[in-house]
Design an enzyme around this catalytic site. Structure first.
Site: not given
Ligand code: RNT
Ligand code: ZN
Length: 417
Positions: A259, A291, A256, A293, A180, A324, A223
């Site tokens: 993303h 965001d 993810d 995460d 990534w 993650d 992403k």
């Protein structure tokens, strides 16, 4: 109480003991970077993070050394049920005195202490090249027009392939190596194609480094945007998915769930990808507005992703599971622990659903019964099954672990000043 719960589920044809036994063997990768706000040990720990990710908050007690990070990880391992494996970033290399190496020169020996840590605890280990928070980000890395920069990062990627092979060989478990980068632009670029062509060529070069695809699984993570790179991301969804599809003898896609655009859901993408890829990888996280995460919750989308993983047979190894997220505003060990426990909860919740009966209702067209049954499953005594799972794994039940973290906070974390 568990036996009563077990009978309730048995009436629906669900064997809760079997669900517990199955889940306890599924490896979930624990990301080391929640413990120190994604800083690592190879550069100045006080420098700002770069590359499209950011931690916010300065809760006391961040791990500053390998020893502190490992001690904190041990706490998390002790508090969470199930089979864990480690997930390291290259910036967590551990250097002996005078042994510092830049990222393009990293060697397996810089991860020997992590191998020892994993061996002592029976863990496998995943790995990530670190293409951010480094002076050689110009700010682009693998897609940079500067050939010297690009070569540095390609060499970093190749070094990471060798380290991943070492981790897999030493620990006897496959190593998922995730590529990534935060490469992108804050504002509208003049050339969207050039960076993508260079990115593609760079990954080609990294993957030309020899490795055993049965043991090392390189993946590409896409992403939609990052902090400071809002207008354009080189490694977009279409880019990464196409790369993995065209190179399926040496690379797998990684999704993810933080993303994507806010109305897109990774739960729905899991079966879509599994129709074409024998193996996929996931970063389980929580997106909140801009965001990607936040700490994983036992929320609807996490449950939905777990359902798809279970129903698509992903627990048998085709879906590589990793966490993650990073939050520097609360106790980091509690953040780690509650997120991993929540993901385990979601997987167990999916395993104790009468998945076969539900599918039959769908195929027979009884969508009324399907809706009613799906709703009624939500209030079954799942908490009892979860407690039994925790007990069977020898870890605390809900309500029993936070005090342990608070005690560790007083004795250890608050003394780190
Ligand atoms: C960032 C990506 C990436 C990182 C880690 C630290 O948006 O999700 O996976 O979080 O590599
Ligand atoms: Zn990720």
């Amino acid at each position: 109480m568990y036996y009563e719960a077990k009978e309730r589920y048995a009436k629906l044809g669900v064997d809760t003991d079997a669900a517990i036994a199955k889940l306890s063997k599924v490896p979930v990768a624990l990301h080391c970077w929640q413990g120190d706000d994604v800083r690592g040990f190879d550069t100045d720990p006080n420098k700002p993070l770069t590359g499209g990710i950011q931690t916010t908050g300065n809760y006391p007690g961040r791990a500053r050394t390998p020893e502190e990070l490992m001690a904190d990880l041990d706490m998390v391992l002790k508090l969470c049920p199930g089979t864990k494996k480690m997930n390291l970033h290259a910036c967590y290399a551990i250097f002996e005195d005078g042994d510092w190496a830049d990222r393009d020169k990293l060697e397996p020996k810089h991860f020997k202490k992590w191998v020892d840590f994993c061996k002592e605890r029976g863990l496998g280990c995943d790995f990530n090249p670190t293409f951010f928070s480094h002076p050689k980000c110009d700010p682009l890395t693998l897609s940079s027009p500067n050939e010297e920069t690009r070569k540095f990062w390609i060499d970093h990627g190749k070094a990471c392939i060798r380290i991943s092979q070492y981790l897999a060989d030493e620990l006897g478990q496959e190593c998922i190596m995730n590529i990534w980068t935060g490469d992108g632009f804050k504002d509208i670029p003049a050339d969207r194609m050039g960076p993508r062509v260079r990115y593609k060529e760079s990954i080609d070069e990294i993957l030309s480094e020899p490795f055993d695809f049965n043991k090392v699984k390189p993946c590409v993570e896409s992403k939609v945007f990052g902090i400071g790179v809002e207008a354009y991301t080189v490694g977009s969804a279409e880019f990464c998915l196409s790369y993995a599809a065209k190179n399926n003898d040496k690379c797998i896609p990684l999704m993810d769930n933080g993303h994507y655009h806010p109305t897109e859901v990774v739960s729905d993408k899991i079966p879509a990808l599994l129709a074409f890829f024998p193996e996929i990888a996931l970063h389980v996280t929580r997106g909140v507005r801009w965001d990607s995460d936040h700490v994983v919750l036992f929320d609807d989308e996490t449950k939905e992703m777990a359902k798809e993983i279970v129903r698509c047979g992903g627990l048998d190894g085709s879906v590589k599971l990793a966490l993650d997220y990073f939050d520097a505003s609360i106790n980091r060990i509690a953040a780690w622990t509650v997120g991993l426990r929540n993901f385990q909860k979601a997987l167990l919740f999916a395993l104790v659903s009468p998945n076969e009966a539900l599918r039959k209702l769908q195929d027979e067209g009884d969508l009324t019964a399907l809706l009613v049954m799906q709703e009624e499953l939500k209030t079954l005594p799942f908490g009892e099954v979860w407690d039994e799972y925790c007990r069977s794994c020898g870890v605390p039940c809900d309500g029993e672990w936070l005090d342990m973290v608070k005690a560790y906070e007083q004795e250890v974390l608050f003394k780190r000043v």
